[in-house]
Design a protein around this motif. Structure first.
Motif, mmCIF file in Angstrom:
data_model
loop_
_atom_site.group_PDB
_atom_site.id
_atom_site.type_symbol
_atom_site.label_atom_id
_atom_site.label_comp_id
_atom_site.label_asym_id
_atom_site.label_seq_id
_atom_site.Cartn_x
_atom_site.Cartn_y
_atom_site.Cartn_z
ATOM 1 N N THR A 102 -5.338 0.324 -5.088
ATOM 2 C CA THR A 102 -5.745 -0.343 -3.843
ATOM 3 C C THR A 102 -6.408 -1.676 -4.162
ATOM 4 O OG1 THR A 102 -6.034 1.768 -2.684
ATOM 5 C CG2 THR A 102 -7.138 -0.151 -1.752
ATOM 6 N N LYS A 159 -21.587 12.390 -4.796
ATOM 7 C CA LYS A 159 -21.695 11.342 -5.823
ATOM 8 C C LYS A 159 -21.884 9.970 -5.183
ATOM 9 C CE LYS A 159 -18.479 13.753 -8.963
ATOM 10 N NZ LYS A 159 -19.335 14.232 -10.035
ATOM 11 N N MET A 160 -21.334 9.775 -3.977
ATOM 12 C CA MET A 160 -21.477 8.510 -3.281
ATOM 13 C C MET A 160 -22.725 8.490 -2.384
ATOM 14 S SD MET A 160 -19.087 6.486 -4.299
ATOM 15 C CE MET A 160 -19.222 7.247 -5.931
ATOM 16 N N PHE A 200 -7.720 15.849 -9.259
ATOM 17 C CA PHE A 200 -8.457 15.080 -8.241
ATOM 18 C C PHE A 200 -8.954 13.763 -8.826
ATOM 19 C CE2 PHE A 200 -10.593 14.738 -4.213
ATOM 20 C CZ PHE A 200 -11.745 14.014 -4.458
ATOM 21 N N PRO A 217 -3.128 3.860 2.433
ATOM 22 C CA PRO A 217 -1.845 3.598 3.119
ATOM 23 C C PRO A 217 -1.779 4.107 4.560
ATOM 24 C CG PRO A 217 -1.460 4.412 0.894
ATOM 25 C CD PRO A 217 -2.916 4.591 1.168
ATOM 26 N N ASP A 226 -10.076 8.493 -0.257
ATOM 27 C CA ASP A 226 -10.428 7.398 -1.161
ATOM 28 C C ASP A 226 -11.508 6.526 -0.526
ATOM 29 O OD1 ASP A 226 -7.437 5.293 -0.624
ATOM 30 O OD2 ASP A 226 -9.112 5.810 0.684
ATOM 31 N N SER A 227 -11.867 5.419 -1.190
ATOM 32 C CA SER A 227 -12.976 4.598 -0.686
ATOM 33 C C SER A 227 -12.637 3.959 0.658
ATOM 34 C CB SER A 227 -13.356 3.523 -1.711
ATOM 35 O OG SER A 227 -12.268 2.661 -1.956
ATOM 36 N N ILE A 263 1.514 3.101 -3.205
ATOM 37 C CA ILE A 263 0.477 3.925 -3.832
ATOM 38 C C ILE A 263 0.845 5.402 -3.695
ATOM 39 C CG2 ILE A 263 -1.937 4.622 -3.788
ATOM 40 C CD1 ILE A 263 -2.655 1.848 -2.815
ATOM 41 N N ASP A 264 1.353 5.781 -2.529
ATOM 42 C CA ASP A 264 1.758 7.181 -2.348
ATOM 43 C C ASP A 264 2.878 7.555 -3.317
ATOM 44 O OD1 ASP A 264 1.313 7.085 1.272
ATOM 45 O OD2 ASP A 264 -0.106 7.590 -0.327
ATOM 46 N N GLU A 299 -17.703 6.802 -11.794
ATOM 47 C CA GLU A 299 -18.262 8.142 -11.635
ATOM 48 C C GLU A 299 -17.359 9.205 -12.268
ATOM 49 O OE1 GLU A 299 -21.361 8.769 -10.071
ATOM 50 O OE2 GLU A 299 -21.015 10.750 -10.968
ATOM 51 N N TYR A 300 -16.050 9.018 -12.161
ATOM 52 C CA TYR A 300 -15.107 10.060 -12.584
ATOM 53 C C TYR A 300 -14.513 9.846 -13.969
ATOM 54 C CZ TYR A 300 -15.220 12.352 -8.026
ATOM 55 O OH TYR A 300 -15.614 13.056 -6.909
ATOM 56 N N LEU A 336 -7.548 10.174 -7.637
ATOM 57 C CA LEU A 336 -8.538 9.327 -6.954
ATOM 58 C C LEU A 336 -8.711 8.001 -7.703
ATOM 59 C CD1 LEU A 336 -10.640 8.954 -4.719
ATOM 60 C CD2 LEU A 336 -12.285 10.174 -6.144
ATOM 61 N N ALA A 343 -17.321 2.010 -8.113
ATOM 62 C CA ALA A 343 -18.318 3.060 -8.368
ATOM 63 C C ALA A 343 -17.631 4.407 -8.539
ATOM 64 C CB ALA A 343 -19.323 3.115 -7.221
ATOM 65 N N ILE A 344 -16.595 4.645 -7.757
ATOM 66 C CA ILE A 344 -15.857 5.916 -7.853
ATOM 67 C C ILE A 344 -15.191 6.037 -9.219
ATOM 68 C CG2 ILE A 344 -13.798 7.114 -7.013
ATOM 69 C CD1 ILE A 344 -14.654 6.319 -4.161
ATOM 70 N N ARG A 383 -17.273 0.747 -2.694
ATOM 71 C CA ARG A 383 -17.398 2.000 -3.455
ATOM 72 C C ARG A 383 -16.253 2.240 -4.443
ATOM 73 N NH1 ARG A 383 -19.398 2.835 1.523
ATOM 74 N NH2 ARG A 383 -21.548 3.583 1.617
ATOM 75 N N GLY A 384 -15.222 1.419 -4.418
ATOM 76 C CA GLY A 384 -14.050 1.674 -5.259
ATOM 77 C C GLY A 384 -14.375 1.719 -6.741
ATOM 78 N N ASP A 430 -13.900 19.375 -3.833
ATOM 79 C CA ASP A 430 -13.717 18.072 -4.487
ATOM 80 C C ASP A 430 -14.248 16.944 -3.606
ATOM 81 O OD1 ASP A 430 -10.525 18.996 -5.956
ATOM 82 O OD2 ASP A 430 -12.520 18.908 -6.884
ATOM 83 N N LEU A 476 0.813 -1.215 0.000
ATOM 84 C CA LEU A 476 0.000 0.000 0.000
ATOM 85 C C LEU A 476 0.850 1.271 0.000
ATOM 86 C CD1 LEU A 476 -2.934 -0.884 2.449
ATOM 87 C CD2 LEU A 476 -3.031 -0.681 -0.035
ATOM 88 N N ARG A 525 -5.703 5.820 -7.122
ATOM 89 C CA ARG A 525 -5.696 5.233 -5.769
ATOM 90 C C ARG A 525 -6.681 4.074 -5.687
ATOM 91 N NH1 ARG A 525 -2.887 7.182 -1.693
ATOM 92 N NH2 ARG A 525 -1.789 9.164 -1.958
ATOM 93 N N GLU A 526 -7.861 4.231 -6.260
ATOM 94 C CA GLU A 526 -8.855 3.155 -6.193
ATOM 95 C C GLU A 526 -8.362 1.919 -6.941
ATOM 96 O OE1 GLU A 526 -11.266 3.221 -4.237
ATOM 97 O OE2 GLU A 526 -11.255 5.363 -3.747
ATOM 98 N N LEU A 568 -7.800 14.827 -0.384
ATOM 99 C CA LEU A 568 -8.416 13.687 -1.070
ATOM 100 C C LEU A 568 -8.749 12.597 -0.055
ATOM 101 C CD1 LEU A 568 -7.237 12.268 -4.489
ATOM 102 C CD2 LEU A 568 -7.708 10.704 -2.611
#
Lengths: 137, 101
Positions: A54, B89-90, A43, B22, B53-54, A22-23, A117-118, A47, A113-114, A110-111, B82, A19, A50-51, B51
């Motif tokens: 992950t 949206k969620m 953004f 993380p 995340d999920s 990811i950063d 969405e974007y 985002l 779905a996000i 929700r990962g 944002d 993990l 990251r989803e 930000l």
């Protein structure tokens, strides 16, 4: 392990399924965003990354450091394309929900779905261990 | 580590970074310790958070669920546009108390 290659309009990363990587990937992506005038999409891109990362690390590679995750960002004409691939066995993406859970008390799910969405287009390879998503810029 | 301020049964938690996978475990431990200590109302000041995340969203929901069981509440303050849009949206913008920056 974290290996990064950057060329004009393309960023490629291979990293161990941890993990904390990811950063590091997002820091490289921020440079890519700045170099390719994508600030207004910062953004969404970070985002979505990251989803996808992950999911690849936790569900695809099961946090196994020996199963690398690969990421590619491409800026082509008027769109940004992102691909994330893991070495896991995939999943049943055809029947996966692409919308948020109807119960707001649910803590997961929700990962995907996000990402939907974007981003304008979202797809998987047949097995389901590689996701590709893109967005007009 | 977040900045934490206590006043009786209330606390203000100010994370120093984005609420993402993380680092979610660290924030989870901090929030859990507040709950175990009997805190019933938590404000999370999002001034340093660009930000979520999920995984971060799941942590906020879990905290809200725990507080609600004890008739308490979670409130998010200084939320940027944002993140506010993401919560909308969620379908979570009405679930949490959200105050934008």
């Amino acid at each position: 392990m974290f290996a990064c290659t950057c060329s004009e309009g393309r960023l490629s990363i291979a990293m161990s399924a941890e993990l904390r990587n990811i950063d590091a990937a997002c820091r490289e992506a921020e440079c890519f965003i700045d170099d390719n005038d994508l600030a207004s999409n910062r953004f969404a891109v970070l985002l979505g990354l990251r989803e996808a990362l992950t999911n690849a690390i936790v569900h695809g590679s099961c946090n196994d450091k020996d199963l690398p995750v690969r990421l590619e960002l491409k800026c082509v004409n008027t769109a940004i394309h992102i691909q994330v691939e893991d070495q896991g066995g995939g999943f049943d993406w055809l029947n996966a929900s692409t919308t948020p859970p109807s119960d707001p008390r649910k803590i997961d799910g929700r990962g995907l779905a996000i990402i939907h969405e974007y981003f304008d287009e979202v797809g998987f390879n047949e097995v389901g261990n590689a996701i590709r998503f893109s967005k007009k810029i | 580590m977040s900045i934490m301020k206590r006043a009786g049964g209330s606390a203000v938690v100010t994370p120093r970074q984005d609420i993402v996978a993380p680092v979610a475990d660290d924030l989870r431990q901090e929030l859990r310790s507040l709950l175990q200590d009997g805190v019933t109302h938590i404000d999370i000041d999002m001034e340093n958070v660009d930000l979520v995340d999920s995984i971060g969203i799941g942590l906020l929901i879990a905290t809200h669920n725990s507080l609600a069981e004890g008739k308490g509440a979670l409130r998010l303050t200084n939320v940027n546009q944002d993140i506010a849009s993401l919560l909308g949206k969620m379908r979570l913008d009405k679930h949490f108390h959200v105050r934008t920056a």
